[in-house]
Structure formats: structure tokens, C-alpha cells
Write an enzyme that holds these catalytic residues in place. Structure first.
Site, short mmCIF file in Angstrom:
data_model
loop_
_atom_site.label_atom_id
_atom_site.label_comp_id
_atom_site.label_asym_id
_atom_site.label_seq_id
_atom_site.Cartn_x
_atom_site.Cartn_y
_atom_site.Cartn_z
N GLY A 214 -3.34 -6.89 5.50
CA GLY A 214 -4.47 -6.19 6.12
C GLY A 214 -5.18 -7.00 7.18
O GLY A 214 -5.55 -6.48 8.23
N THR B 124 0.84 -1.20 0.00
CA THR B 124 0.00 0.00 0.00
C THR B 124 0.87 1.25 0.00
O THR B 124 1.90 1.27 0.69
CB THR B 124 -0.84 0.02 1.30
OG1 THR B 124 -1.62 -1.15 1.34
CG2 THR B 124 -1.70 1.26 1.41
N GLY C 248 -9.10 -4.65 2.84
CA GLY C 248 -7.93 -4.72 3.72
C GLY C 248 -7.96 -3.62 4.77
O GLY C 248 -9.00 -3.01 5.05
N ASP C 249 -6.81 -3.37 5.35
CA ASP C 249 -6.69 -2.35 6.40
C ASP C 249 -6.68 -0.92 5.84
O ASP C 249 -7.00 0.04 6.56
CB ASP C 249 -5.39 -2.55 7.18
CG ASP C 249 -4.19 -2.44 6.25
OD1 ASP C 249 -4.08 -3.26 5.32
OD2 ASP C 249 -3.38 -1.51 6.40
N ARG D 139 -13.27 -8.42 -0.85
CA ARG D 139 -12.35 -8.40 0.30
C ARG D 139 -11.85 -6.97 0.52
O ARG D 139 -11.47 -6.28 -0.41
CB ARG D 139 -11.19 -9.34 0.04
CG ARG D 139 -10.13 -9.40 1.16
CD ARG D 139 -8.96 -8.50 0.88
NE ARG D 139 -7.89 -8.65 1.85
CZ ARG D 139 -6.87 -7.79 1.95
NH1 ARG D 139 -6.79 -6.74 1.15
NH2 ARG D 139 -5.92 -7.98 2.84
N GLY E 197 1.10 -3.82 4.55
CA GLY E 197 1.33 -5.19 5.00
C GLY E 197 0.06 -5.99 4.85
O GLY E 197 -0.84 -5.61 4.09
N1 GLY Z 1 -2.45 -3.56 3.35
C1 GLY Z 1 -3.21 -3.77 2.19
C2 GLY Z 1 -4.16 -4.86 2.27
O1 GLY Z 1 -3.97 -5.82 3.00
O2 GLY Z 1 -5.15 -4.79 1.58
#
Ligand code: GLY
Length: 317
Positions: free
Chosen positions: A205, A151, A181-182, A179, A203
Site C-alpha cells: 500500500g 487484498t 494501506g491503499d 496504519r 500489493g
Molecule cells: N494493499 C494492502 C495494503 O498495503 O494494506
């Protein structure tokens, strides 16, 4: 006159270098951050963000992005947005909304189209080929499909003492449709408070969101810790806890900056990042986990940079 920007990965270099010069002239922290992230979104060889990003299991590019204003705590975010050139700009626009400020899937795409954001096919031939090669590998070697999730996350500080954090990502390569992520999640992918500082993550997520690490780093900076101490404490303690409880922890890398332009980084893998402040020109660094829950940081060598350039542009079979 303090100003600065810190961002994840080598891919952030051009945007950070250019936008810190603008911050010095008085540019708003939010506009500088959006411009810096747009440069990464637009570059087809950065394969985990924006145009040319990593597609999902159906070879469709679904992108996540977020923007947070550290003065007002306004947040805008999108998840699973498709065919939109600059998800970060959409997130910034949504941050001005009192309601409906986090949109997902077709709702996010529709909002962007109706609001006049530039739309285009974001899947490049190269990304499609990477997907095909990965599919072949998975079938041949019975591998886990999930690999690759870098990211762009940035924290920006302007001379008016405003701080902003933002992220943009195509998320986990080969992810299931839908899906998230973070990266668009406040506290996990990013957090910022102009009276303290900001942090952002890259990283895996699914594991990053278990620790709300961006918020935790800002909270620790608020207790008076230097950003480096805050990052080390939050990241390594949580990685250790997760490993103890679940047997393993995914890759985590976080960068942070406080309201004085001091910065920190912590990571459990080799990780490149970029920082520039009033005291230091833009530089690409490498960080590594070191002894006693600390981080080793070094300037990226010419050899590392050359190998990176070769890797991202390597012809595909
Ligand atoms: N850090 C990005 C994701 O896991 O989507």
C-alpha cells in the site's frame, strides 16, 4: 447484455464464479461484488482478508475496505475496523451517506455495531499462531516484520451497464496500530467510472498510493486504450519511475475491466487473479511481468492450484 467480474488472487474464484451467474440474471453490480468479497472475508484460510486475516504488531486484526459506485461516484470506506464480520458490507452502506462516508478506527467499528452489522472476534487461532511464529522469526533473524498484504479487490459490471469497484484487506502483516494501506483509498486501491471502466490493486500500500494506479488505469482506458494496454502502461512506467527515484518498488498487481467487459492485468510479481464475463467462464489465471513492459498471462495449472490449497491449509508448528 454485457456483464463480468474481475478480482485479485485465486481466493476470489468461488465468489466470482457464483456472482457472474447472478449478474447474467440481472443482479446489481454492487450487490454481486459485495457477495463475492464477503465469501473471501468469511473463509478462515484466506489469511489476508476478513476472518482469519493477518493481525497487526499487537496481534489485533484491523481491517480496511472500500466500495465505489461507478454510476454516481459514491464511495464508502472503512480503515482499521475491528471485530466486524464483513467490512465490505459496511463500506457499501457508508457509500450511501452524503457525509461521514469514510470512517476509521473505533468510529468505523462503532458505526458498524450501531447499524446492526454482524460483529464477532475475527482473530482465528491459526492467525494468532502465524503472528507468534512471525514474532519468533523476527527476533531470531532480525528480519523486517512486514510481509504479506494480499487484498481482495474486484471490479463488477452488470447488464444495466453499472460498474462497481471494491476492496477488503487486513492490510500489512505486523503493521503499526492505525496504519492504513491503499485499499480504502480512492484512486490508489480502486477506482471506477461506469462510462469507462474500473481498476483495483493489491500489493504494498505504501508504494501503490504513490502512483494512484487504479485511477491512472481508468484514466488511460478513458483515452481509448484497451484495458491490457492501460494496465501495462500505468503499472510498468510507474514501477520503473519509483525504482529510479527510490531504488526499489514494492509489489504491485492491478486488474481492470472496461464497460464492454474487456479486461487487463499488470504486475511486478507472480500474481493470480480471476475473471469471468459473458464470453468466458470463471477462470483462475497467473500473471507475470514480461519483456518490454508487458504482462504474460496463463491459466493456473492443476499443480499450481493443488500447491496453493496445500500451502494455505498447511499445519502450523
Ligand atoms: N494493499 C494492502 C495494503 O498495503 O494494506
Amino acid at each position: 447484455m454485457t456483464y463480468g467480474m474481475i478480482a485479485t488472487w485465486r481466493m476470489a474464484y468461488d465468489g466470482v464464479a457464483e456472482m457472474t451467474k447472478e449478474l447474467q440474471k440481472g443482479k446489481d453490480a454492487g450487490d454481486a461484488l459485495v457477495e463475492a468479497i464477503k465469501q473471501v472475508e468469511d473463509y478462515p484460510f484466506y489469511k489476508s482478508v476478513g476472518y482469519g486475516g493477518l493481525p497487526n504488531e499487537h496481534c489485533i486484526l484491523e481491517m480496511d475496505a472500500a466500495y465505489m459506485d461507478g454510476n454516481t461516484f459514491d464511495i464508502g470506506a472503512v480503515a482499521g475496523i475491528q471485530d466486524v464480520k464483513n467490512p465490505i458490507a459496511v463500506a457499501q452502506s457508508l457509500s450511501h451517506e452524503r457525509f461521514n462516508s469514510f470512517l476509521v478506527g473505533s468510529g468505523a467499528t462503532k458505526y458498524a455495531k450501531n447499524a446492526g452489522f454482524e460483529c464477532q472476534n475475527m482473530l482465528t487461532e491459526r492467525a494468532k499462531r502465524l503472528w507468534e511464529l512471525r514474532m519468533e522469526e523476527i527476533q531470531k533473524h532480525n528480519l523486517s516484520p512486514y510481509d504479506g498484504h494480499d487484498t481482495i479487490g474486484a471490479v463488477s459490471l452488470d447488464i444495466h451497464k453499472k460498474m462497481v469497484a471494491g476492496t477488503s484487506s487486513s492490510g500489512l502483516f505486523m503493521k503499526k496500530s492505525g496504519r492504513v494501506g491503499d485499499s480504502p483509498l480512492s484512486g490508489s486501491g480502486f477506482y471506477v467510472d461506469s462510462e469507462i471502466g474500473g481498476a483495483t490493486a493489491t500489493g504494498l500500500g505504501e508504494d501503490l498510493m504513490k502512483g494512484c494506479l487504479s485511477y491512472e488505469i481508468v484514466r488511460l482506458m478513458g483515452t481509448g486504450l484497451h484495458p491490457q494496454q492501460a494496465a501495462d502502461q500505468a503499472v510498468y512506467q510507474f514501477a520503473e519511475k519509483l525504482t529510479k527515484r527510490k531504488g526499489k518498488a514494492g509489489a504491485f498487481s492491478l486488474v481492470c475491466m472496461n464497460k464492454s467487459g474487456e479486461w487487463g492485468v499488470a504486475t511486478n510479481v507472480e500474481f493470480s487473479f480471476v475473471v469471468a464475463t459473458e464470453h468466458e467462464a470463471a477462470e483462475i489465471y497467473l500473471a507475470y511481468p514480461a519483456e518490454n513492459q508487458t504482462t504474460r498471462i496463463e491459466i493456473a495449472s492443476k499443480e499450481w492450484l493443488a500447491a496453493y490449497e496445500t500451502r494455505i491449509k498447511k499445519p502450523l508448528d
